[in-house]
Design a protein around this motif. Structure first.
Motif, PDB file in Angstrom:
ATOM      1  N   LEU A   3       0.833  -1.186   0.000  1.00 52.83           N
ATOM      2  CA  LEU A   3       0.000   0.000   0.000  1.00 52.83           C
ATOM      3  C   LEU A   3       0.877   1.248   0.000  1.00 52.83           C
ATOM      4  O   LEU A   3       1.754   1.413   0.838  1.00 52.83           O
ATOM      5  CB  LEU A   3      -0.888  -0.003   1.247  1.00 52.83           C
ATOM      6  CG  LEU A   3      -1.782   1.211   1.465  1.00 52.83           C
ATOM      7  CD1 LEU A   3      -2.912   1.200   0.444  1.00 52.83           C
ATOM      8  CD2 LEU A   3      -2.360   1.183   2.879  1.00 52.83           C
ATOM      9  N   MET A   4       0.662   2.134  -0.987  1.00 54.29           N
ATOM     10  CA  MET A   4       1.413   3.383  -1.039  1.00 54.29           C
ATOM     11  C   MET A   4       0.783   4.375  -0.058  1.00 54.29           C
ATOM     12  O   MET A   4      -0.418   4.319   0.205  1.00 54.29           O
ATOM     13  CB  MET A   4       1.416   3.950  -2.458  1.00 54.29           C
ATOM     14  CG  MET A   4       2.038   3.028  -3.485  1.00 54.29           C
ATOM     15  SD  MET A   4       3.756   2.574  -3.096  1.00 54.29           S
ATOM     16  CE  MET A   4       4.573   4.167  -3.279  1.00 54.29           C
ATOM     17  N   TYR A   5       1.612   5.280   0.439  1.00 54.38           N
ATOM     18  CA  TYR A   5       1.088   6.246   1.409  1.00 54.38           C
ATOM     19  C   TYR A   5       1.881   7.535   1.316  1.00 54.38           C
ATOM     20  O   TYR A   5       3.111   7.530   1.360  1.00 54.38           O
ATOM     21  CB  TYR A   5       1.183   5.676   2.833  1.00 54.38           C
ATOM     22  CG  TYR A   5       0.466   6.516   3.876  1.00 54.38           C
ATOM     23  CD1 TYR A   5      -0.855   6.274   4.185  1.00 54.38           C
ATOM     24  CD2 TYR A   5       1.125   7.559   4.518  1.00 54.38           C
ATOM     25  CE1 TYR A   5      -1.525   7.040   5.134  1.00 54.38           C
ATOM     26  CE2 TYR A   5       0.458   8.332   5.456  1.00 54.38           C
ATOM     27  CZ  TYR A   5      -0.857   8.068   5.766  1.00 54.38           C
ATOM     28  OH  TYR A   5      -1.509   8.837   6.693  1.00 54.38           O
ATOM     29  N   ARG A   6       1.182   8.637   1.186  1.00 51.24           N
ATOM     30  CA  ARG A   6       1.795   9.967   1.218  1.00 51.24           C
ATOM     31  C   ARG A   6       0.737  10.963   1.685  1.00 51.24           C
ATOM     32  O   ARG A   6      -0.361  11.033   1.107  1.00 51.24           O
ATOM     33  CB  ARG A   6       2.337  10.368  -0.148  1.00 51.24           C
ATOM     34  CG  ARG A   6       3.011  11.747  -0.153  1.00 51.24           C
ATOM     35  CD  ARG A   6       3.524  12.097  -1.541  1.00 51.24           C
ATOM     36  NE  ARG A   6       4.119  13.430  -1.586  1.00 51.24           N
ATOM     37  CZ  ARG A   6       5.393  13.690  -1.319  1.00 51.24           C
ATOM     38  NH1 ARG A   6       6.205  12.686  -0.984  1.00 51.24           N
ATOM     39  NH2 ARG A   6       5.863  14.930  -1.372  1.00 51.24           N
ATOM     40  N   LYS A   7       1.053  11.706   2.696  1.00 52.96           N
ATOM     41  CA  LYS A   7       0.135  12.697   3.253  1.00 52.96           C
ATOM     42  C   LYS A   7       0.859  14.037   3.326  1.00 52.96           C
ATOM     43  O   LYS A   7       1.921  14.146   3.946  1.00 52.96           O
ATOM     44  CB  LYS A   7      -0.318  12.271   4.659  1.00 52.96           C
ATOM     45  CG  LYS A   7      -1.255  13.260   5.343  1.00 52.96           C
ATOM     46  CD  LYS A   7      -1.464  12.892   6.807  1.00 52.96           C
ATOM     47  CE  LYS A   7      -2.260  11.622   6.940  1.00 52.96           C
ATOM     48  NZ  LYS A   7      -2.506  11.285   8.364  1.00 52.96           N
ATOM     49  N   GLU A   8       0.293  15.040   2.686  1.00 52.27           N
ATOM     50  CA  GLU A   8       0.830  16.389   2.757  1.00 52.27           C
ATOM     51  C   GLU A   8      -0.086  17.231   3.640  1.00 52.27           C
ATOM     52  O   GLU A   8      -1.313  17.195   3.484  1.00 52.27           O
ATOM     53  CB  GLU A   8       0.945  17.002   1.359  1.00 52.27           C
ATOM     54  CG  GLU A   8       1.907  16.244   0.455  1.00 52.27           C
ATOM     55  CD  GLU A   8       2.100  16.903  -0.891  1.00 52.27           C
ATOM     56  OE1 GLU A   8       1.554  18.016  -1.083  1.00 52.27           O
ATOM     57  OE2 GLU A   8       2.786  16.310  -1.743  1.00 52.27           O
ATOM     58  N   LEU A   9       0.491  17.982   4.545  1.00 49.31           N
ATOM     59  CA  LEU A   9      -0.301  18.754   5.496  1.00 49.31           C
ATOM     60  C   LEU A   9       0.511  19.929   6.003  1.00 49.31           C
ATOM     61  O   LEU A   9       1.715  20.037   5.744  1.00 49.31           O
ATOM     62  CB  LEU A   9      -0.754  17.882   6.661  1.00 49.31           C
ATOM     63  CG  LEU A   9       0.338  17.357   7.600  1.00 49.31           C
ATOM     64  CD1 LEU A   9      -0.219  17.147   9.000  1.00 49.31           C
ATOM     65  CD2 LEU A   9       0.917  16.042   7.093  1.00 49.31           C
ATOM     66  N   TYR A  10      -0.158  20.801   6.734  1.00 50.61           N
ATOM     67  CA  TYR A  10       0.524  21.902   7.396  1.00 50.61           C
ATOM     68  C   TYR A  10       0.482  21.682   8.905  1.00 50.61           C
ATOM     69  O   TYR A  10      -0.583  21.376   9.469  1.00 50.61           O
ATOM     70  CB  TYR A  10      -0.126  23.239   7.045  1.00 50.61           C
ATOM     71  CG  TYR A  10       0.215  23.716   5.651  1.00 50.61           C
ATOM     72  CD1 TYR A  10       1.360  24.447   5.401  1.00 50.61           C
ATOM     73  CD2 TYR A  10      -0.621  23.393   4.584  1.00 50.61           C
ATOM     74  CE1 TYR A  10       1.680  24.857   4.115  1.00 50.61           C
ATOM     75  CE2 TYR A  10      -0.309  23.794   3.297  1.00 50.61           C
ATOM     76  CZ  TYR A  10       0.845  24.530   3.070  1.00 50.61           C
ATOM     77  OH  TYR A  10       1.156  24.927   1.800  1.00 50.61           O
ATOM     78  N   VAL A  11       1.627  21.815   9.532  1.00 47.94           N
ATOM     79  CA  VAL A  11       1.721  21.838  10.980  1.00 47.94           C
ATOM     80  C   VAL A  11       2.041  23.272  11.389  1.00 47.94           C
ATOM     81  O   VAL A  11       2.333  24.118  10.534  1.00 47.94           O
ATOM     82  CB  VAL A  11       2.795  20.859  11.499  1.00 47.94           C
ATOM     83  CG1 VAL A  11       2.407  19.425  11.155  1.00 47.94           C
ATOM     84  CG2 VAL A  11       4.165  21.181  10.915  1.00 47.94           C
ATOM     85  N   PHE A  12       1.969  23.560  12.679  1.00 46.20           N
ATOM     86  CA  PHE A  12       2.114  24.944  13.106  1.00 46.20           C
ATOM     87  C   PHE A  12       3.274  25.126  14.063  1.00 46.20           C
ATOM     88  O   PHE A  12       3.362  24.451  15.094  1.00 46.20           O
ATOM     89  CB  PHE A  12       0.808  25.435  13.735  1.00 46.20           C
ATOM     90  CG  PHE A  12      -0.217  25.815  12.712  1.00 46.20           C
ATOM     91  CD1 PHE A  12      -0.401  27.142  12.362  1.00 46.20           C
ATOM     92  CD2 PHE A  12      -0.975  24.853  12.066  1.00 46.20           C
ATOM     93  CE1 PHE A  12      -1.327  27.505  11.402  1.00 46.20           C
ATOM     94  CE2 PHE A  12      -1.901  25.201  11.103  1.00 46.20           C
ATOM     95  CZ  PHE A  12      -2.081  26.531  10.764  1.00 46.20           C
TER      96      PHE A  12
END
Length: 230
Positions: A3-12
């Motif tokens: 299973l491929m996995y990539r998560k892009e997000l903003y942290v603070f």
């Protein structure tokens, strides 16, 4: 096919958004992952428990879905590693070495019922951004995707040595859960949604925790709903 996995997000960073990426780690990350371990677990934590390349190679070969890292502005900032095991809550006692195969995860069981945390590490200079919580959330997603019962792991209790002369490990954990004491690891796990299951003696060579760990779980809410409705 893994299973491929990539998560892009903003942290603070305080009030400033900072871009982060959570993905599977690969062989090209090994040297940096070992450096992260050294930064996260300085003495008196035993250096022989830091990752080595053979262990990391086993993670990505045997269960790549359970080998995640987080990047901040292109720099590796932390990682989390898991395997799947068969776990019976009626018999919770085990050591870290037994259940993780000394960190090599050769006992990974795709037919098991529990996603078990081998390790979670975030570089000290990146703490405060919520990266550990996002790594944990990503593993909760894997629990749901795989239809497992729970995520489980032994949490160090590094604050316990300060009160070990007047409290049992169980009393210490209860005090942390009641909010009377704060522990760097257990309080973090509570904030991530983990709940205590048992206190395990001789879990890991860990002077600060007096070798105890708090076994803490996150139950798959869809499985819990199924049980409640049956």
């Amino acid at each position: 096919m893994p299973l491929m996995y990539r998560k892009e997000l903003y942290v603070f960073d305080r009030d400033r958004p900072v871009k982060a990426v959570i993905r599977r780690y690969t062989e090209r990350d090994f040297a940096e992952l070992i450096r992260i371990q050294q930064e996260c677990f300085p003495p008196p934590f035993p250096s022989e428990l830091w990752w080595n390349e053979e262990q990391l190679a086993s993670h990505v070969a045997r269960f790549p879905e359970g080998a995640l890292c987080v990047e901040v502005n292109g720099e590796l900032a932390g990682s989390m590693t898991t395997l799947i095991v068969r776990f019976d809550p009626a018999h919770p006692h085990h050591t870290w070495a037994e259940i993780t195969d000394n960190g090599y995860i050769r006992n990974h069981d795709p037919g098991g019922n529990t996603l078990y945390v081998v390790d979670i590490s975030v570089r000290p200079r990146y703490r405060g951004l919520g990266l550990g919580k996002w790594l944990m959330q990503s593993m909760y997603e894997l629990v749901v995707h795989r239809g497992l019962d729970r995520l489980l792991g032994g949490g160090r209790m590094p604050g316990y040595h300060r009160v070990a002369d007047r409290m049992t490990a169980e009393q210490y954990l209860d005090a942390v859960v009641r909010g009377e004491l704060a522990d760097p690891v257990i309080t973090f796990l509570l904030r991530c949604g983990r709940t205590p299951l048992a206190v395990v003696p001789d879990y890991l060579e860990d002077e600060e925790s007096r070798n105890y760990a708090a076994l803490m779980e996150w139950r798959n809410p869809f499985k819990a709903a199924e049980r409640a409705g049956s």
